[in-house]
Design a protein around this motif. Structure first.
Motif, mmCIF file in Angstrom:
data_model
loop_
_atom_site.group_PDB
_atom_site.id
_atom_site.type_symbol
_atom_site.label_atom_id
_atom_site.label_comp_id
_atom_site.label_asym_id
_atom_site.label_seq_id
_atom_site.Cartn_x
_atom_site.Cartn_y
_atom_site.Cartn_z
ATOM 1 N N ILE A 229 -98.509 -67.891 90.692
ATOM 2 C CA ILE A 229 -98.520 -67.361 92.068
ATOM 3 C C ILE A 229 -99.877 -67.476 92.749
ATOM 4 O O ILE A 229 -100.087 -66.890 93.812
ATOM 5 C CB ILE A 229 -98.054 -65.886 92.090
ATOM 6 N N ARG A 230 -100.792 -68.252 92.187
ATOM 7 C CA ARG A 230 -102.135 -68.304 92.766
ATOM 8 C C ARG A 230 -102.166 -68.994 94.123
ATOM 9 O O ARG A 230 -103.105 -68.781 94.917
ATOM 10 C CB ARG A 230 -103.092 -68.997 91.801
ATOM 11 N N GLU A 231 -101.164 -69.835 94.417
ATOM 12 C CA GLU A 231 -101.121 -70.520 95.706
ATOM 13 C C GLU A 231 -100.294 -69.761 96.742
ATOM 14 O O GLU A 231 -100.195 -70.194 97.889
ATOM 15 C CB GLU A 231 -100.545 -71.933 95.533
ATOM 16 N N CYS A 232 -99.714 -68.642 96.354
ATOM 17 C CA CYS A 232 -98.890 -67.862 97.285
ATOM 18 C C CYS A 232 -99.769 -67.084 98.262
ATOM 19 O O CYS A 232 -100.955 -66.861 98.021
ATOM 20 C CB CYS A 232 -97.977 -66.908 96.519
ATOM 21 N N ASP A 233 -99.165 -66.640 99.345
ATOM 22 C CA ASP A 233 -99.881 -65.905 100.395
ATOM 23 C C ASP A 233 -100.607 -64.691 99.810
ATOM 24 O O ASP A 233 -99.984 -63.800 99.228
ATOM 25 C CB ASP A 233 -98.875 -65.447 101.457
ATOM 26 N N VAL A 234 -101.945 -64.660 99.988
ATOM 27 C CA VAL A 234 -102.764 -63.603 99.368
ATOM 28 C C VAL A 234 -102.394 -62.218 99.876
ATOM 29 O O VAL A 234 -102.589 -61.216 99.181
ATOM 30 C CB VAL A 234 -104.266 -63.862 99.598
ATOM 31 N N GLU A 235 -101.852 -62.144 101.078
ATOM 32 C CA GLU A 235 -101.493 -60.841 101.638
ATOM 33 C C GLU A 235 -100.450 -60.135 100.774
ATOM 34 O O GLU A 235 -100.408 -58.907 100.712
ATOM 35 C CB GLU A 235 -100.941 -61.023 103.060
ATOM 36 N N TYR A 236 -99.631 -60.904 100.082
ATOM 37 C CA TYR A 236 -98.512 -60.327 99.352
ATOM 38 C C TYR A 236 -98.717 -60.285 97.838
ATOM 39 O O TYR A 236 -98.097 -59.456 97.165
ATOM 40 C CB TYR A 236 -97.234 -61.097 99.673
ATOM 41 N N VAL A 237 -99.551 -61.148 97.297
ATOM 42 C CA VAL A 237 -99.634 -61.248 95.839
ATOM 43 C C VAL A 237 -100.953 -60.754 95.249
ATOM 44 O O VAL A 237 -101.100 -60.725 94.025
ATOM 45 C CB VAL A 237 -99.394 -62.704 95.364
ATOM 46 N N THR A 238 -101.918 -60.345 96.086
ATOM 47 C CA THR A 238 -103.253 -60.017 95.559
ATOM 48 C C THR A 238 -103.220 -58.880 94.550
ATOM 49 O O THR A 238 -103.793 -58.986 93.450
ATOM 50 C CB THR A 238 -104.212 -59.665 96.709
ATOM 51 N N LYS A 239 -102.538 -57.789 94.866
ATOM 52 C CA LYS A 239 -102.526 -56.647 93.947
ATOM 53 C C LYS A 239 -101.819 -57.002 92.638
ATOM 54 O O LYS A 239 -102.283 -56.644 91.542
ATOM 55 C CB LYS A 239 -101.846 -55.437 94.590
ATOM 56 N N TRP A 240 -100.720 -57.692 92.762
ATOM 57 C CA TRP A 240 -99.984 -58.141 91.572
ATOM 58 C C TRP A 240 -100.871 -59.034 90.716
ATOM 59 O O TRP A 240 -100.944 -58.873 89.486
ATOM 60 C CB TRP A 240 -98.728 -58.895 92.024
ATOM 61 N N ARG A 241 -101.601 -59.968 91.346
ATOM 62 C CA ARG A 241 -102.476 -60.866 90.591
ATOM 63 C C ARG A 241 -103.607 -60.098 89.901
ATOM 64 O O ARG A 241 -103.986 -60.429 88.775
ATOM 65 C CB ARG A 241 -103.064 -61.932 91.514
ATOM 66 N N ARG A 242 -104.148 -59.082 90.552
ATOM 67 C CA ARG A 242 -105.219 -58.300 89.918
ATOM 68 C C ARG A 242 -104.704 -57.609 88.653
ATOM 69 O O ARG A 242 -105.415 -57.530 87.647
ATOM 70 C CB ARG A 242 -105.785 -57.272 90.897
ATOM 71 N N TYR A 243 -103.474 -57.125 88.712
ATOM 72 C CA TYR A 243 -102.875 -56.514 87.519
ATOM 73 C C TYR A 243 -102.757 -57.542 86.400
ATOM 74 O O TYR A 243 -103.131 -57.271 85.252
ATOM 75 C CB TYR A 243 -101.497 -55.962 87.865
ATOM 76 N N LEU A 244 -102.240 -58.714 86.719
ATOM 77 C CA LEU A 244 -102.103 -59.762 85.708
ATOM 78 C C LEU A 244 -103.465 -60.151 85.140
ATOM 79 O O LEU A 244 -103.611 -60.387 83.934
ATOM 80 C CB LEU A 244 -101.416 -60.985 86.320
ATOM 81 N N GLN A 245 -104.483 -60.185 86.001
ATOM 82 C CA GLN A 245 -105.822 -60.557 85.550
ATOM 83 C C GLN A 245 -106.442 -59.475 84.670
ATOM 84 O O GLN A 245 -107.192 -59.793 83.738
ATOM 85 C CB GLN A 245 -106.703 -60.848 86.766
ATOM 86 N N TYR B 48 -108.231 -53.859 91.312
ATOM 87 C CA TYR B 48 -106.792 -53.599 91.416
ATOM 88 C C TYR B 48 -106.537 -52.325 92.216
ATOM 89 O O TYR B 48 -105.665 -52.294 93.096
ATOM 90 C CB TYR B 48 -106.186 -53.467 90.019
ATOM 91 N N LYS B 49 -107.311 -51.296 91.919
ATOM 92 C CA LYS B 49 -107.115 -50.001 92.576
ATOM 93 C C LYS B 49 -107.267 -50.113 94.081
ATOM 94 O O LYS B 49 -106.564 -49.435 94.843
ATOM 95 C CB LYS B 49 -108.113 -48.987 92.016
ATOM 96 N N HIS B 50 -108.160 -50.967 94.543
ATOM 97 C CA HIS B 50 -108.454 -51.062 95.973
ATOM 98 C C HIS B 50 -107.753 -52.245 96.645
ATOM 99 O O HIS B 50 -107.989 -52.508 97.824
ATOM 100 C CB HIS B 50 -109.974 -51.171 96.180
ATOM 101 N N SER B 51 -106.904 -52.943 95.910
ATOM 102 C CA SER B 51 -106.173 -54.071 96.499
ATOM 103 C C SER B 51 -104.922 -53.577 97.212
ATOM 104 O O SER B 51 -104.296 -52.598 96.795
ATOM 105 C CB SER B 51 -105.778 -55.076 95.415
ATOM 106 N N LEU B 52 -104.559 -54.270 98.271
ATOM 107 C CA LEU B 52 -103.345 -53.940 98.993
ATOM 108 C C LEU B 52 -102.173 -54.676 98.367
ATOM 109 O O LEU B 52 -102.305 -55.811 97.903
ATOM 110 C CB LEU B 52 -103.479 -54.336 100.462
ATOM 111 N N GLY B 53 -101.027 -54.018 98.368
ATOM 112 C CA GLY B 53 -99.848 -54.663 97.798
ATOM 113 C C GLY B 53 -98.642 -53.769 97.898
ATOM 114 O O GLY B 53 -98.743 -52.572 98.169
ATOM 115 N N ASN B 54 -97.490 -54.351 97.643
ATOM 116 C CA ASN B 54 -96.212 -53.650 97.807
ATOM 117 C C ASN B 54 -95.756 -53.043 96.480
ATOM 118 O O ASN B 54 -94.627 -53.211 96.060
ATOM 119 C CB ASN B 54 -95.158 -54.634 98.316
ATOM 120 N N SER B 55 -96.661 -52.338 95.809
ATOM 121 C CA SER B 55 -96.343 -51.799 94.487
ATOM 122 C C SER B 55 -95.858 -50.358 94.578
ATOM 123 O O SER B 55 -95.998 -49.691 95.609
ATOM 124 C CB SER B 55 -97.575 -51.866 93.579
#
Length: 415
Positions: free
Chosen positions: A226-242, A290-297
């Motif tokens: 998902i690294r090429e997906c829109d950052v607005e939607y995947v950033t928080k999810w990616r931080r968790y995975l990282q 991760y804590k400060h990232s925006l996302g739909n979690s």
């Protein structure tokens, strides 16, 4: 046990509107099919947010799927004439409340299956969030995650290729990147259960290191998807995975360091354990991001406060001090600049998705029953601007959790 798993939102949907079908239904059986579909769908949607219910023992899943399959495939295996007869609305697990709308039963199957898989993921997180955690709970978490992975794999392989992708964004649930990431995340999280159990049962450090290394790679593959997906939607999810990538890399190095010391390779052990410290620090920094990232979690996920996470820091420190102490008294090895390779491969204990397939078409669908729908005389329902109006968020049971200290080798209770 505290809230350890990141979870995106459950998908919301609108009730099925069948008013336009009145002139299409020419028999009592046709009415029965539509009413049964509408009723079972409503029951399934209302059940999905109840994390106290085990989806494995929820009959309405097996009751609805054969019905909706009859709108895609006939009992004889051909295409169904009813595929475009109904209008379905679904939000995205990563997006806003504005739904995607299609007149396509394939679209409905994709979204229902994804939501069922998300339900399995959330059920696993709910079961794992308690300190009163038994072996049967660990098995349920493991099974739920592998089941979810299998459902995502099914949608990815069998359903996604048949979806209309003309208006789909790269962060939508039916796309290859999102489905791939979900499948890999579930597989990796199932493997987390295996790692914790291996630690509790005091398996050989080389096995634990190999399992942790493979787990880190699975999370890395999910992040890459998902690294090429829109950052607005995947950033928080990616931080968790990282966070999980770095954490399990540190875990692998920690147990590799213990293994190397037992092999009288003290210099390599020190170098490896210092790398484990570095990776652990990077994981902690990612927890803050991760804590400060925006996302739909959903829920307040704080991995750095979880006992499993905290336990590793002291484990690494103790092992490094021991290796340095032994090197100063016995070995006098030079600390190499190059990091020892993680050559160990896990030969067992690796998690895999549980294969999933749609139930057969409901027996109510026969060649005669399809004739009871005057489909050729009825155009598919029109999609208007109002269909994109926001839907209420799907209702979900709170996952819960706490940060009570757990006295165990792993920081988890898996016996």
């Amino acid at each position: 046990m505290s809230h350890w798993f990141h979870r995106n939102c459950l998908k919301a949907t609108a009730p099925l509107d069948t008013k336009h079908l009145t002139p299409v239904l020419t028999s009592q059986k046709a009415n029965q099919i539509v009413n049964e579909l509408k009723q079972k769908r409503a029951q399934l949607v209302s059940k999905m947010g109840d994390l106290l219910s085990d989806p494995r023992s929820t009959p309405v899943i097996e009751e609805y799927l054969p019905l909706i399959r009859g709108f895609v495939q006939s009992a004889e295996g051909g295409s169904s004439p009813l595929q475009n007869l109904l209008k379905f609305k679904w939000t995205q697990s990563l997006g806003t409340r504005s739904p995607e709308v299609q007149n396509d039963a394939v679209f409905e199957i994709a979204n229902v299956c994804v939501n069922i898989a998300l339900w399995y993921m959330k059920r696993a997180a709910k079961v794992a969030s308690t300190n009163n955690y038994s072996e049967s709970d660990a098995k349920e978490v493991h099974t739920c995650l592998r089941t979810a992975a299998g459902i995502f794999q099914y949608v990815l392989d069998k359903v996604s290729p048949h979806l209309d992708s003309t208006k789909v964004e790269d962060w939508h649930d039916g796309t290859v990147p999102i489905l791939t990431a979900y499948k890999l995340e579930c597989t990796a999280e199932a493997q987390e259960v295996t790692v914790a159990r291996a630690v509790e049962l005091k398996h050989k450090p080389e096995l634990i290191s190999a399992l942790a290394h493979e787990t880190s790679k699975l999370f890395s593959d999910a992040d890459t998807a998902i690294r090429e997906c829109d950052v607005e939607y995947v950033t928080k999810w990616r931080r968790y995975l990282q966070v999980k990538i770095k954490f399990y890399a540190a875990y692998a190095r920690s147990f590799q360091g213990e293994f190397l010391l037992a092999q009288d390779k003290c210099g390599d052990s020190i170098r490896t354990l210092r790398e484990a410290q570095k990776l652990y620090t990077e994981a902690k920094n990612l927890c803050d991001q991760y804590k400060h990232s925006l996302g739909n979690s959903v829920g307040e996920v704080q991995p750095s406060r979880h006992p499993f996470f905290q336990k590793l820091e002291s484990t690494i420190d103790l092992r490094l001090k021991k290796s340095e102490r032994e090197n100063g008294f016995i070995y006098y090895h030079k600390i190499p600049e190059d990091l020892p390779e993680l050559e160990m491969k896990a030969t067992f204990g690796l998690a895999a998705p549980i294969p999933f397939d749609m139930p057969d078409v409901h027996p109510i669908f026969t060649e005669e029953s399809y004739k009871d729908f005057t489909v050729k005389e009825t155009a598919p329902p029109k999609i208007s601007n109002s269909d994109s109006d926001d839907l209420p968020a799907a209702k979900e049971t709170d996952i819960g959790g706490d940060n009570k200290r757990i006295d165990s080798d792993s920081g988890c209770v898996i016996q």
